[in-house]
Design an enzyme around this catalytic site. Structure first.
Site, PDB file in Angstrom:
ATOM      1  N   ARG A 176       0.876 -28.454 -57.198  1.00  0.00           N
ATOM      2  CA  ARG A 176       0.010 -29.247 -56.319  1.00  0.00           C
ATOM      3  C   ARG A 176       0.801 -30.299 -55.540  1.00  0.00           C
ATOM      4  NH1 ARG A 176      -1.969 -25.335 -57.381  1.00  0.00           N
ATOM      5  NH2 ARG A 176      -3.938 -24.879 -58.426  1.00  0.00           N
ATOM      6  N   SER A 226     -11.794 -28.668 -57.833  1.00  0.00           N
ATOM      7  CA  SER A 226     -11.253 -29.240 -59.070  1.00  0.00           C
ATOM      8  C   SER A 226     -10.873 -30.700 -58.823  1.00  0.00           C
ATOM      9  CB  SER A 226     -10.029 -28.458 -59.537  1.00  0.00           C
ATOM     10  OG  SER A 226     -10.379 -27.135 -59.867  1.00  0.00           O
ATOM     11  N   GLU A 296      -6.700 -34.611 -58.573  1.00  0.00           N
ATOM     12  CA  GLU A 296      -6.176 -33.633 -57.628  1.00  0.00           C
ATOM     13  C   GLU A 296      -6.810 -33.862 -56.259  1.00  0.00           C
ATOM     14  OE1 GLU A 296      -6.675 -28.845 -57.050  1.00  0.00           O
ATOM     15  OE2 GLU A 296      -5.834 -29.540 -58.951  1.00  0.00           O
TER      16      GLU A 296
END
Length: 303
Positions: A176, A226, A296
């Site tokens: 990420r 998410s 995130e």
């Protein structure tokens, strides 16, 4: 900050209809929350975008870039300065095993174009509800695939308005993370290198991924995907579920009863509801398991 002066200056760069004052940014996020953007602009050409970035840089005006707003929470206080939408940078072209894509194109649509041309490598992206630019920034991945596996070059604009072409050795991809995020590059275009494949097998994999996503994720409500990164040797959703937080609600924001890693908007949530619920989840998981959950989702806007 003189919004009218900014608008007057920007009218020399883009058509009047591409500029809006005090635009509700809730119209530009998946979770339907967020305050206003002082000056909202929707360019359609790279040279326009470069000029806007240079203008903001020279005049020290804050500049924020939005894609589809799928993995972002914009605070209720909104965003000062200039907000640029890249939704018009959405062209997709195929040449051999390569797909060249504008950063504002939907990554789901790109995966479908790949299928149409019997190209394999983007099956994992068939359910990711964001743009190509967002996918590059986050090194988006799912079901065993990642953007880092297929990206070969990218065209970007620096914070000062310089136009660059980056190659694989410069991407700095991690979990990420990417050079695009670290350097705050504005992505204009991506080039994917795929492999010829059996369209039946490609479609089968995409259908399987779509089934898994629809069966596990709360797609019936707006969400930002998410919310938390996967902690080492664990799963955010399991930690949240084991903390008894599924169904916990603050205002109109709720920890999904279908997947604990998601926070859904039940219809009247504010960004403040989301942020308070995120803090509550982090504090509870820390207290119960000693794990620090890192977001995130990108949180932006005036504090």
């Amino acid at each position: 900050m003189d919004k009218l002066k900014i608008v007057s200056d920007l009218q020399n760069i883009v058509p009047d209809e591409s500029i809006k004052i005090s635009e509700p940014l809730s119209k530009h996020t998946f979770i339907k929350t967020g305050g206003i953007g002082d000056v909202f602009i929707n360019p359609s050409e790279v040279n326009q975008l470069c000029e806007i970035v240079r203008y903001a840089f020279v005049n020290e005006i804050p500049l924020t870039v939005l894609g589809k707003g799928t993995n972002v929470i914009i605070r209720d206080s909104g965003i000062r300065g200039i907000v640029v939408s890249l939704e018009k940078f959405n062209e997709i072209s195929v040449k051999g095993n390569e797909i060249r894509v504008g950063s504002g194109a939907n990554i789901i649509e790109v995966s479908r174009v790949a299928l149409q041309h019997q190209l394999s490598g983007l099956e994992f992206a068939c359910g990711i509800p964001g743009t190509v630019g967002g996918a590059l920034i986050m090194n988006a991945g799912a079901y065993g695939g990642e953007i880092s596996n297929v990206l070969t070059s990218a065209k970007v604009i620096t914070q000062s308005g310089e136009f660059l072409t980056l190659s694989e050795k410069e991407f700095q991809f991690g979990y990420r993370s990417s050079v695009f995020a670290k350097e705050k590059f504005i992505i204009v275009e991506a080039l994917f290198l795929l492999e010829k494949g059996d369209p039946t097998l490609i479609k089968g994999k995409m259908d399987e991924n779509t089934f898994l996503r629809e069966s596990k994720q709360p797609l019936e409500y707006p969400s930002c995907g998410s919310v938390f990164k996967r902690p080492p040797n664990n799963f955010a959703g399991k930690l949240i579920q084991d903390s008894g937080l599924q169904g916990v609600r603050i205002g109109g924001a709720e920890v999904s009863t279908k997947h604990a890693g998601f926070i859904v908007n039940l219809g009247n949530a504010t960004s403040t509801d989301y942020l308070q619920l995120i803090r509550h989840i982090q504090e509870t998981v820390k207290e119960k398991f000693g794990v620090d959950l890192e977001t995130e989702v990108k949180i932006i806007g005036d504090e």
